[in-house]
Scaffold this motif. Structure first.
Motif, PDB file in Angstrom:
ATOM      1  N   ASN A 109      -2.999  35.314 -32.201  1.00 17.12           N
ATOM      2  CA  ASN A 109      -4.176  35.376 -31.332  1.00 17.12           C
ATOM      3  C   ASN A 109      -3.570  37.152 -31.104  1.00 17.12           C
ATOM      4  O   ASN A 109      -4.201  37.436 -30.830  1.00 17.12           O
ATOM      5  N   ASN A 113      -6.527  39.326 -30.132  1.00 20.60           N
ATOM      6  CA  ASN A 113      -6.246  40.043 -29.346  1.00 20.60           C
ATOM      7  C   ASN A 113      -6.343  38.783 -27.954  1.00 20.60           C
ATOM      8  O   ASN A 113      -6.968  39.513 -26.643  1.00 20.60           O
ATOM      9  N   ARG A 114      -6.181  38.105 -28.288  1.00 17.55           N
ATOM     10  CA  ARG A 114      -6.325  37.000 -26.978  1.00 17.55           C
ATOM     11  C   ARG A 114      -4.656  36.550 -26.316  1.00 17.55           C
ATOM     12  O   ARG A 114      -4.004  36.510 -26.703  1.00 17.55           O
ATOM     13  N   LYS A 115      -4.929  36.889 -24.604  1.00 17.08           N
ATOM     14  CA  LYS A 115      -3.741  36.052 -23.943  1.00 17.08           C
ATOM     15  C   LYS A 115      -3.484  34.803 -23.903  1.00 17.08           C
ATOM     16  O   LYS A 115      -4.231  34.012 -23.699  1.00 17.08           O
ATOM     17  N   TYR A 117      -2.307  31.770 -22.133  1.00 18.84           N
ATOM     18  CA  TYR A 117      -2.338  31.108 -20.595  1.00 18.84           C
ATOM     19  C   TYR A 117      -1.277  30.289 -19.949  1.00 18.84           C
ATOM     20  O   TYR A 117      -0.396  29.521 -20.860  1.00 18.84           O
ATOM     21  N   TYR A 123      -1.465  35.268 -17.157  1.00 14.48           N
ATOM     22  CA  TYR A 123      -1.447  35.332 -18.949  1.00 14.48           C
ATOM     23  C   TYR A 123      -0.431  35.905 -19.459  1.00 14.48           C
ATOM     24  O   TYR A 123      -0.437  37.316 -18.281  1.00 14.48           O
ATOM     25  N   LEU A 124       0.233  35.616 -21.069  1.00 20.54           N
ATOM     26  CA  LEU A 124       0.757  36.711 -21.330  1.00 20.54           C
ATOM     27  C   LEU A 124      -0.029  37.490 -22.664  1.00 20.54           C
ATOM     28  O   LEU A 124      -0.428  36.659 -22.909  1.00 20.54           O
ATOM     29  N   VAL A 125       0.349  38.282 -22.215  1.00 22.08           N
ATOM     30  CA  VAL A 125       0.482  39.111 -23.798  1.00 22.08           C
ATOM     31  C   VAL A 125       0.687  39.093 -25.264  1.00 22.08           C
ATOM     32  O   VAL A 125       2.238  39.535 -24.847  1.00 22.08           O
ATOM     33  N   THR A 127       1.834  40.782 -29.077  1.00 22.56           N
ATOM     34  CA  THR A 127       2.153  41.367 -29.660  1.00 22.56           C
ATOM     35  C   THR A 127       3.269  41.378 -31.385  1.00 22.56           C
ATOM     36  O   THR A 127       3.879  40.671 -31.351  1.00 22.56           O
TER      37      THR A 127
END
Length: 163
Positions: A109, A113-115, A117, A123-125, A127
């Motif tokens: 992810n 670059n996917r958040k 659910y 939505y959470l990022v 990194t």
């Protein structure tokens, strides 16, 4: 032959089933570890126990006790009041993804670059800094496979910015 008994206390639903044969689910693991005492109290106050024992898959980003201590003074006590049950449930659902997010999936992810659910509808990022993964800006300290998905231990409470 597997034998299963049901608790006779107030707990109802799947979380009330006692099963000493199957691998532990997310709630059973959290209950068994001192690091999650505050989280478990909050889950019970929000009546979300059954959500954490469902077959899943689900991923729980589980804040340790010290994460709750970082919140402004009085926040936890206020959220645990019956009149704030829906707000507490919303915050806790922001820690649960209705999906099987392994470490490899989280890294994928990041690359795409996917958040994520979350059960809160937010939505959470995700990194990555060096070899460390972060969700919602907080570092994932440890990851544990449970029978119904994954627990990723985190050091902060993921409070959504709005409802």
């Amino acid at each position: 032959v597997t034998t299963t008994t049901v608790k006779t206390e107030v707990t109802k639903g799947q979380s009330g089933v006692v099963d000493k044969v199957s691998d532990p689910n997310a709630l059973q693991v959290a209950v068994s570890l001192d690091d999650f005492k505050t989280l478990v109290v909050a889950v019970k106050a929000a009546s979300l126990e059954n959500a954490l024992v469902n077959a899943g898959p689900l991923t729980v980003f589980a804040p340790v006790n010290s994460a709750f201590d970082k919140l402004p003074e009085g926040t936890v006590e206020s959220l645990l009041k019956p009149e704030n049950k829906s707000q507490l449930a919303f915050i806790l659902k922001n820690h649960v993804a209705p999906a099987n997010y392994t470490v490899a999936t989280l890294e994928k992810n990041v690359r795409k670059n996917r958040k994520l659910y979350m059960a809160s509808g937010k939505y959470l990022v995700v990194t990555k800094k060096g070899s460390d993964l972060y969700v919602g800006g907080t570092k994932i300290l440890k990851s544990v496979k449970v029978s119904n998905g994954w627990i990723h231990v985190i050091g902060d409470v993921l409070v959504p910015s709005d409802k």
